[in-house]
Design a protein around this motif. Structure first.
Motif, PDB file in Angstrom:
ATOM      1  N   LEU A   8       0.817  -1.262  -0.061  1.00 32.30           N
ATOM      2  CA  LEU A   8       0.046  -0.095   0.050  1.00 32.30           C
ATOM      3  C   LEU A   8       0.754   1.316   0.262  1.00 32.30           C
ATOM      4  O   LEU A   8       0.661   2.322  -0.857  1.00 32.30           O
ATOM      5  CB  LEU A   8      -1.049   0.032   1.209  1.00 32.30           C
ATOM      6  CG  LEU A   8      -1.788   1.237   1.438  1.00 32.30           C
ATOM      7  CD1 LEU A   8      -2.741   1.517  -0.003  1.00 32.30           C
ATOM      8  CD2 LEU A   8      -2.736   1.141   2.481  1.00 32.30           C
ATOM      9  N   LYS A   9       1.947   1.185   0.877  1.00 31.19           N
ATOM     10  CA  LYS A   9       2.840   2.358   0.762  1.00 31.19           C
ATOM     11  C   LYS A   9       3.476   2.846  -0.511  1.00 31.19           C
ATOM     12  O   LYS A   9       3.252   3.785  -0.948  1.00 31.19           O
ATOM     13  CB  LYS A   9       4.009   2.121   1.840  1.00 31.19           C
ATOM     14  CG  LYS A   9       5.128   3.121   1.775  1.00 31.19           C
ATOM     15  CD  LYS A   9       6.277   2.647   2.407  1.00 31.19           C
ATOM     16  CE  LYS A   9       7.559   3.893   2.137  1.00 31.19           C
ATOM     17  NZ  LYS A   9       8.757   3.510   2.752  1.00 31.19           N
ATOM     18  N   ASP A  10       3.805   1.535  -1.186  1.00 36.80           N
ATOM     19  CA  ASP A  10       4.304   1.997  -2.551  1.00 36.80           C
ATOM     20  C   ASP A  10       3.427   2.327  -3.656  1.00 36.80           C
ATOM     21  O   ASP A  10       3.581   3.231  -4.248  1.00 36.80           O
ATOM     22  CB  ASP A  10       5.336   0.559  -3.043  1.00 36.80           C
ATOM     23  CG  ASP A  10       6.330   0.383  -2.080  1.00 36.80           C
ATOM     24  OD1 ASP A  10       6.674   1.108  -1.302  1.00 36.80           O
ATOM     25  OD2 ASP A  10       7.007  -0.707  -2.451  1.00 36.80           O
ATOM     26  N   LEU A  11       2.172   1.775  -3.406  1.00 36.50           N
ATOM     27  CA  LEU A  11       1.123   2.084  -4.575  1.00 36.50           C
ATOM     28  C   LEU A  11       0.840   3.495  -4.195  1.00 36.50           C
ATOM     29  O   LEU A  11       0.408   4.369  -5.129  1.00 36.50           O
ATOM     30  CB  LEU A  11      -0.162   1.341  -4.197  1.00 36.50           C
ATOM     31  CG  LEU A  11      -0.092  -0.144  -4.810  1.00 36.50           C
ATOM     32  CD1 LEU A  11      -1.078  -1.242  -4.278  1.00 36.50           C
ATOM     33  CD2 LEU A  11      -0.027  -0.148  -6.587  1.00 36.50           C
ATOM     34  N   ARG A  12       0.873   4.003  -3.056  1.00 33.85           N
ATOM     35  CA  ARG A  12       0.602   5.400  -2.735  1.00 33.85           C
ATOM     36  C   ARG A  12       1.555   6.324  -3.336  1.00 33.85           C
ATOM     37  O   ARG A  12       1.282   7.478  -3.858  1.00 33.85           O
ATOM     38  CB  ARG A  12       0.191   5.579  -1.195  1.00 33.85           C
ATOM     39  CG  ARG A  12      -1.102   5.173  -0.676  1.00 33.85           C
ATOM     40  CD  ARG A  12      -1.319   5.490   0.911  1.00 33.85           C
ATOM     41  NE  ARG A  12      -2.788   5.251   1.005  1.00 33.85           N
ATOM     42  CZ  ARG A  12      -3.342   4.663   2.139  1.00 33.85           C
ATOM     43  NH1 ARG A  12      -2.682   4.398   2.945  1.00 33.85           N
ATOM     44  NH2 ARG A  12      -4.656   4.813   2.116  1.00 33.85           N
ATOM     45  N   LEU A  13       2.871   5.771  -3.386  1.00 39.72           N
ATOM     46  CA  LEU A  13       3.916   6.716  -3.635  1.00 39.72           C
ATOM     47  C   LEU A  13       3.559   6.999  -5.187  1.00 39.72           C
ATOM     48  O   LEU A  13       3.788   7.897  -5.965  1.00 39.72           O
ATOM     49  CB  LEU A  13       5.120   6.030  -3.264  1.00 39.72           C
ATOM     50  CG  LEU A  13       5.486   6.281  -2.043  1.00 39.72           C
ATOM     51  CD1 LEU A  13       7.030   5.541  -1.584  1.00 39.72           C
ATOM     52  CD2 LEU A  13       5.786   7.605  -1.592  1.00 39.72           C
ATOM     53  N   SER A  14       3.099   5.694  -5.921  1.00 36.97           N
ATOM     54  CA  SER A  14       3.031   5.821  -7.169  1.00 36.97           C
ATOM     55  C   SER A  14       1.815   6.694  -7.729  1.00 36.97           C
ATOM     56  O   SER A  14       2.057   7.272  -8.749  1.00 36.97           O
ATOM     57  CB  SER A  14       2.761   4.338  -7.962  1.00 36.97           C
ATOM     58  OG  SER A  14       1.312   3.901  -7.618  1.00 36.97           O
ATOM     59  N   GLN A  15       0.913   6.909  -6.620  1.00 33.46           N
ATOM     60  CA  GLN A  15      -0.177   7.726  -7.250  1.00 33.46           C
ATOM     61  C   GLN A  15      -0.069   9.161  -6.977  1.00 33.46           C
ATOM     62  O   GLN A  15       0.059  10.264  -7.681  1.00 33.46           O
ATOM     63  CB  GLN A  15      -1.440   7.232  -6.455  1.00 33.46           C
ATOM     64  CG  GLN A  15      -1.973   6.042  -6.845  1.00 33.46           C
ATOM     65  CD  GLN A  15      -2.136   6.034  -8.426  1.00 33.46           C
ATOM     66  OE1 GLN A  15      -2.958   6.415  -8.861  1.00 33.46           O
ATOM     67  NE2 GLN A  15      -1.281   5.092  -8.997  1.00 33.46           N
ATOM     68  N   GLN A  16       1.039   9.494  -5.833  1.00 31.25           N
ATOM     69  CA  GLN A  16       1.524  10.548  -5.553  1.00 31.25           C
ATOM     70  C   GLN A  16       2.301  10.951  -6.918  1.00 31.25           C
ATOM     71  O   GLN A  16       2.238  12.354  -7.201  1.00 31.25           O
ATOM     72  CB  GLN A  16       2.413  10.583  -4.292  1.00 31.25           C
ATOM     73  CG  GLN A  16       2.692  11.814  -3.538  1.00 31.25           C
ATOM     74  CD  GLN A  16       3.667  11.322  -2.448  1.00 31.25           C
ATOM     75  OE1 GLN A  16       3.600  10.440  -1.680  1.00 31.25           O
ATOM     76  NE2 GLN A  16       4.492  12.528  -2.039  1.00 31.25           N
ATOM     77  N   ALA A  17       3.380  10.415  -7.269  1.00 27.08           N
ATOM     78  CA  ALA A  17       4.008  10.693  -8.454  1.00 27.08           C
ATOM     79  C   ALA A  17       3.192  10.907  -9.672  1.00 27.08           C
ATOM     80  O   ALA A  17       3.518  11.933 -10.512  1.00 27.08           O
ATOM     81  CB  ALA A  17       5.068   9.677  -8.695  1.00 27.08           C
TER      82      ALA A  17
END
Ligand code: NAD
Length: 290
Positions: free
Chosen positions: A236-245
């Motif tokens: 979830l952390k990495d997916l959220r970073l992907s959406q932030q980017a």
């Protein structure tokens, strides 16, 4: 080489121990974690960084990386290598790299894949961003802690590669799990499903190497009660970073967005916290369309 290592948790601890085992003099600092084998502990991040020829950080997120960077950069001598292996947002990685360059340091952002077992075994993959000369200096350290390092371009590109990879991983795991749950309801044996898909055009790393169905395919966390492995909350952390980017550069990522929603629901509202990210399969098994 004298190496300062800050952030000695699940990943950083064994990475620092591997550097010490290879003969480097490692001085570590962590707010909570104990000293890894062979690592001397400093009283602060600045103390671990002072006098080091290279400093490595392995921290939880971008905000913590920024605050640690503010503390250690002034303590580091000119020309020192500064390698951040944490998974953080691209913006924090680029901002810390700019700060490092302004202080005449050699920055590399080098997030990893391979998880805790890869960290312990020294088989991580590093995806790196930063100047060519800095990457070349970091490579011998990557060789000790990992089995592969890819230089992806300028600062921040290591983080960009990591979150793009993990956006694919999250979406693919969900697709694999929902297909297994559909196959169940259609009366298809899971072994047959694996035998077909793993050798057909639906194959993927999540099916072939990390099959989410217990007793099918190679050994995976599914065979160990879905104990991580790679925890759902880290996915979830990495997916959220992907959406932030994606928001920052106006990229349309509908599958990444949906995968983020599903893992958020799983971790925050269901029983996904602390389970491997392949536990999406038992989640789908118990659900109907509505
Ligand atoms: P962790 O929580 O086990 O370790 C982080 C450590 O940082 C902790 O020991 C914490 O005490 C320390 N810390 C926090 N703030 C600090 C500060 N100001 N100064 C010094 N130490 C501080 O996390 P982890 O699993 O080791 O993950 C580290 C990074 O690696 C994360 O960015 C994570 O996303 C990434 N990562 C983890 C995995 C995995 O499977 N665990 C896989 C790939 C990447």
């Amino acid at each position: 080489m004298k190496i300062g290592f800050i952030g000695l948790g699940n990943m950083g601890g064994p990475m620092a121990a591997n550097l010490a085992k290879a003969g480097h003099e490692v001085v570590g600092f962590d707010l909570a974690a104990p000293a890894p084998d062979g690592v001397a502990m400093a009283a602060s991040g600045a103390e671990a960084a002072a006098g080091a020829e290279a400093v490595i950080t392995m921290l939880p997120n971008g905000a913590i990386l920024r605050s640690v960077a503010d503390e250690i950069i002034p303590a580091m001598a000119s020309g020192i290598l500064f390698v951040d292996c944490s998974t953080v947002d691209v913006e924090s990685a680029r901002s810390v790299a700019d700060q490092a360059v302004a202080a005449d340091l050699a920055p590399v952002d080098a997030p990893v894949s391979g998880g805790i077992t890869g960290a312990a075994a020294g088989t991580l993959t590093f995806m790196a961003g930063g100047p060519d000369a800095a990457f070349a200096r970091a490579e011998p350290l990557f060789d000790i802690m990992g089995q592969k390092a890819v230089h992806c371009g300028p600062s921040g590109n290591g983080q960009a590669a990591k979150i793009c990879n993990n956006m694919i991983l999250g979406a693919t795991m969900i697709a694999t799990c929902e297909a297994f749950a559909l196959a169940d309801k259609l009366g298809l044996e899971r072994q047959s499903m694996f035998d077909v898909v793993s050798t057909s055009s639906g194959y993927s790393w999540t099916m072939n190497a990390y099959c989410p169905a217990p007793g099918v395919g190679p050994q995976s966390p599914a065979d160990n009660g879905y104990k991580p492995g790679f925890a759902s909350e880290l996915m979830l952390k990495d997916l959220r970073l992907s959406q932030q980017a994606a928001e920052a550069v106006d990229a349309d990522t509908p599958m990444g967005a949906r995968a983020t929603e599903l893992y958020a629901q799983f971790v925050e509202n269901e029983d996904g916290l602390g389970t491997d990210f392949s536990a999406m399969l038992p989640r789908f098994e118990t659900r109907s369309r509505n």
